[in-house]
Design a protein around this motif. Sequence first.
Motif, PDB file in Angstrom:
ATOM      1  N   SER A 147       0.843  -1.196   0.000  1.00 41.55           N
ATOM      2  CA  SER A 147       0.000   0.000   0.000  1.00 41.55           C
ATOM      3  C   SER A 147       0.882   1.250   0.000  1.00 41.55           C
ATOM      4  N   THR A 148       0.250   2.366  -0.249  1.00 45.92           N
ATOM      5  CA  THR A 148       0.909   3.667  -0.163  1.00 45.92           C
ATOM      6  C   THR A 148       0.071   4.500   0.793  1.00 45.92           C
ATOM      7  N   THR A 149       0.731   5.054   1.817  1.00 39.54           N
ATOM      8  CA  THR A 149       0.009   5.827   2.827  1.00 39.54           C
ATOM      9  C   THR A 149       0.652   7.202   3.000  1.00 39.54           C
ATOM     10  N   PRO A 150       0.229   8.182   2.191  1.00 42.53           N
ATOM     11  CA  PRO A 150       0.755   9.538   2.371  1.00 42.53           C
ATOM     12  C   PRO A 150       0.487  10.033   3.797  1.00 42.53           C
ATOM     13  N   THR A 151       1.201  11.022   4.231  1.00 44.73           N
ATOM     14  CA  THR A 151       1.063  11.582   5.574  1.00 44.73           C
ATOM     15  C   THR A 151      -0.405  11.870   5.891  1.00 44.73           C
ATOM     16  N   GLY A 152      -0.834  11.396   7.060  1.00 44.11           N
ATOM     17  CA  GLY A 152      -2.197  11.632   7.518  1.00 44.11           C
ATOM     18  C   GLY A 152      -3.216  10.620   7.024  1.00 44.11           C
ATOM     19  N   THR A 153      -2.788   9.628   6.236  1.00 46.37           N
ATOM     20  CA  THR A 153      -3.710   8.606   5.729  1.00 46.37           C
ATOM     21  C   THR A 153      -3.363   7.256   6.352  1.00 46.37           C
ATOM     22  N   SER A 154      -4.282   6.293   6.199  1.00 48.17           N
ATOM     23  CA  SER A 154      -4.002   4.954   6.705  1.00 48.17           C
ATOM     24  C   SER A 154      -4.811   3.913   5.936  1.00 48.17           C
ATOM     25  N   VAL A 155      -4.355   2.667   6.060  1.00 46.63           N
ATOM     26  CA  VAL A 155      -5.058   1.512   5.512  1.00 46.63           C
ATOM     27  C   VAL A 155      -5.146   0.487   6.627  1.00 46.63           C
ATOM     28  N   ARG A 156      -6.372  -0.009   6.890  1.00 48.60           N
ATOM     29  CA  ARG A 156      -6.573  -1.026   7.920  1.00 48.60           C
ATOM     30  C   ARG A 156      -7.097  -2.312   7.274  1.00 48.60           C
ATOM     31  N   PHE A 157      -6.566  -3.437   7.739  1.00 47.61           N
ATOM     32  CA  PHE A 157      -7.001  -4.754   7.286  1.00 47.61           C
ATOM     33  C   PHE A 157      -7.628  -5.478   8.473  1.00 47.61           C
ATOM     34  N   GLY A 158      -8.864  -5.933   8.310  1.00 53.80           N
ATOM     35  CA  GLY A 158      -9.544  -6.683   9.353  1.00 53.80           C
ATOM     36  C   GLY A 158      -9.946  -8.046   8.831  1.00 53.80           C
ATOM     37  N   VAL A 159      -9.992  -9.041   9.723  1.00 52.12           N
ATOM     38  CA  VAL A 159     -10.369 -10.400   9.326  1.00 52.12           C
ATOM     39  C   VAL A 159     -11.341 -11.008  10.329  1.00 52.12           C
ATOM     40  N   ARG A 160     -12.149 -11.930   9.829  1.00 49.45           N
ATOM     41  CA  ARG A 160     -12.997 -12.761  10.664  1.00 49.45           C
ATOM     42  C   ARG A 160     -13.320 -14.014   9.854  1.00 49.45           C
ATOM     43  N   THR A 161     -13.757 -15.061  10.537  1.00 49.62           N
ATOM     44  CA  THR A 161     -13.970 -16.342   9.875  1.00 49.62           C
ATOM     45  C   THR A 161     -15.369 -16.896  10.139  1.00 49.62           C
ATOM     46  N   ALA A 182      -4.922  10.592  -0.522  1.00 51.36           N
ATOM     47  CA  ALA A 182      -5.627   9.325  -0.327  1.00 51.36           C
ATOM     48  C   ALA A 182      -4.628   8.173  -0.339  1.00 51.36           C
ATOM     49  N   PRO A 183      -4.836   7.166   0.511  1.00 50.49           N
ATOM     50  CA  PRO A 183      -3.991   5.975   0.468  1.00 50.49           C
ATOM     51  C   PRO A 183      -4.423   5.082  -0.696  1.00 50.49           C
ATOM     52  N   THR A 184      -3.553   4.189  -1.091  1.00 50.67           N
ATOM     53  CA  THR A 184      -3.880   3.205  -2.118  1.00 50.67           C
ATOM     54  C   THR A 184      -3.418   1.832  -1.657  1.00 50.67           C
ATOM     55  N   VAL A 185      -4.062   0.812  -2.169  1.00 48.50           N
ATOM     56  CA  VAL A 185      -3.634  -0.568  -1.947  1.00 48.50           C
ATOM     57  C   VAL A 185      -3.376  -1.158  -3.326  1.00 48.50           C
ATOM     58  N   ALA A 225      -3.934  -5.562  10.636  1.00 47.97           N
ATOM     59  CA  ALA A 225      -2.821  -4.655  10.353  1.00 47.97           C
ATOM     60  C   ALA A 225      -3.357  -3.263  10.105  1.00 47.97           C
ATOM     61  N   SER A 226      -2.550  -2.271  10.444  1.00 54.66           N
ATOM     62  CA  SER A 226      -2.882  -0.884  10.178  1.00 54.66           C
ATOM     63  C   SER A 226      -1.617  -0.177   9.723  1.00 54.66           C
ATOM     64  N   ALA A 227      -1.591   0.214   8.465  1.00 57.42           N
ATOM     65  CA  ALA A 227      -0.427   0.922   7.942  1.00 57.42           C
ATOM     66  C   ALA A 227      -0.749   2.408   7.936  1.00 57.42           C
ATOM     67  N   PRO A 228       0.094   3.253   8.444  1.00 57.19           N
ATOM     68  CA  PRO A 228       1.444   2.978   8.912  1.00 57.19           C
ATOM     69  C   PRO A 228       1.580   2.810  10.424  1.00 57.19           C
TER      70      PRO A 228
END
Length: 146
Positions: A49-63, A130-133, A81-84
């Motif tokens: 992913s790309t996370t410019p200053t002030g942005t984030s990407v979160r990954f959540g899981v469940r089964t 904006a962040p990107t994945v 996970a939460s980048a950054p």
Amino acid sequence: SNIWSEDKMGWVCQTYSSGGYSTKVVTEKYAASCPSGTLPQWDRLIFDSTTPTGTSVRFGVRTAPASSPTAFTPASPTLAASAPSTHPAKCTSGGPNPCPVDLYKLLGSVAAHQANLELTVTLEPSAQAAPTVSSWQITYSCPPKE
């Protein structure tokens, strides 16, 4: 071992007509396919992913179990996970620590052996960026039933 992989290209937050960005949430569902005498075991998550200053990407899981493929637990996805903040923007199989994300450890021995996994990706923008994945990969194996 079986490997499930999913690549997604070009995800970015939506643009408002005013030039700002909005949060984007994407949910993907995966079903492990294991031979008789084995059971699925969700193993690893890696992402780019790309996370410019002030942005984030979160990954959540469940089964969810094979018998109820839409009965995902817990009610809300567990943060993987939460980048950054907790992970680098590029979380590869070779690191850096704490990468790759250990889904078995995160989910626990019962949930990690469920046949279905739901991944939720949340892209949080700032007012200016904006962040990107670019991609991610989820792996699972099929160890023998005990």
